[in-house]
Design an enzyme around this catalytic site. Structure first.
Site, mmCIF file in Angstrom:
data_model
loop_
_atom_site.group_PDB
_atom_site.id
_atom_site.type_symbol
_atom_site.label_atom_id
_atom_site.label_comp_id
_atom_site.label_asym_id
_atom_site.label_seq_id
_atom_site.Cartn_x
_atom_site.Cartn_y
_atom_site.Cartn_z
ATOM 1 N N HIS A 79 0.830 -1.213 0.000
ATOM 2 C CA HIS A 79 0.000 0.000 0.000
ATOM 3 C C HIS A 79 0.865 1.264 0.000
ATOM 4 O O HIS A 79 0.452 2.295 -0.525
ATOM 5 C CB HIS A 79 -0.915 -0.025 1.227
ATOM 6 N N HIS A 207 2.024 4.651 8.203
ATOM 7 C CA HIS A 207 2.063 3.936 6.923
ATOM 8 C C HIS A 207 3.512 3.759 6.451
ATOM 9 O O HIS A 207 3.910 2.670 6.036
ATOM 10 C CB HIS A 207 1.276 4.698 5.855
HETATM 11 MN MN MN Z 1 -6.028 1.725 4.176
#
Ligand code: MN
Length: 261
Positions: A79, A207
């Site tokens: 991602h 992230h």
């Molecule tokens: Mn997500």
């Protein structure tokens, strides 16, 4: 008795309780909204194919329109740019999809400050009281934000400066990724990073560090208040979307009844 037979018997007699940590998926499910010029995901939607009518007299079925990152979902390493050479969502080992969970409750702090950030010291203080974070398990970060999940506006909590939702500090994100034994972070908010994390350095540190370290994210969880601080087992299997960066996921927690909270 074999372990699995004993386990199945405990599920049947309620000694093990199954708790749903998943938000219902509908067209009202809040979705992330990025500012211009970034691309955005679509809301969830059902498209009816037939419903016991001349398009299909005996059956009802739909197509679904959804993003990978819609509602309660799983973030795979690929991602993020830092994890671009890592696993896509179909490649996550199934042995990682059933794992123990530590639940850290910062509901009061997030109620007082919607921009509250989890720091390394918060986690170390929790570990002094509850023992180490589970090796190969999840850190589930409770903030009470699930109470806002019924409406996009309160859930995203944005003003002219952007969204205000609780998250993780840059230092804590780096520590969870590189030093803590967990496989991932689960949150109640729309993403694993704080609402204001677009302006952190690096931006979206949770992230960036977690996926860069091959770790995972779970978002938009609910019912974390029903879990003990330690001892719950989380079942979180995303769809094996080939090449996918994430997937909606049904997250269940197994809790031994009578276990202290
Ligand atoms: Mn997500």
């Amino acid at each position: 008795m074999s372990v699995l037979r004993s386990f199945a018997a405990s599920l049947r007699d309620g000694t093990i309780e199954v708790i749903d940590l998943t938000a219902p998926l509908s067209e009202k499910t809040p979705v992330l909204q990025l500012p211009e010029p970034f691309g955005n995901t679509i809301p969830f939607r059902l498209e009816e194919i037939s419903r016991y009518d001349d398009r299909g007299p005996g059956w009802y079925w739909n197509d679904i329109h959804t993003g990978e990152h819609t509602g309660t979902h799983f973030d795979a390493p690929i991602h993020w740019a830092t994890g671009r050479d890592g696993e896509d969502v179909s490649q996550v080992p199934v042995s990682s999809l059933i794992a123990p969970a530590a639940v850290l409750d910062f509901t009061a702090e997030a109620a007082a400050d919607p921009d509250f950030l989890l720091e390394i010291d918060h986690v170390k203080e929790w570990e002094r009281a509850n023992g180490p974070l589970p090796d190969g398990g999840w850190l589930l970060y409770r903030t009470g934000w699930d109470a806002r999940a019924g409406a996009q506006e309160t859930f995203l909590n944005a003003d002219e400066n952007g969204p205000h939702t609780p998250g993780i500090s840059v230092e804590c994100a780096r520590w969870l990724a590189e030093e803590a034994p967990v496989i991932g972070l689960g949150v109640e908010t729309v993403g694993t990073d704080a609402g204001a994390a677009h302006s952190f350095d690096p931006a979206f540190p949770c992230h960036a560090f977690m996926h860069g370290a091959g770790k995972y994210g779970l978002t938009m969880l609910r019912n974390l208040d029903r879990l003990p601080a330690t001892g719950a087992l989380v079942v979180a299997p995303p769809l094996p979307i080939v090449g996918g960066s994430g997937s909606p996921v049904r997250v269940l927690a197994l809790v031994e009844r009578g276990q202290p909270k």
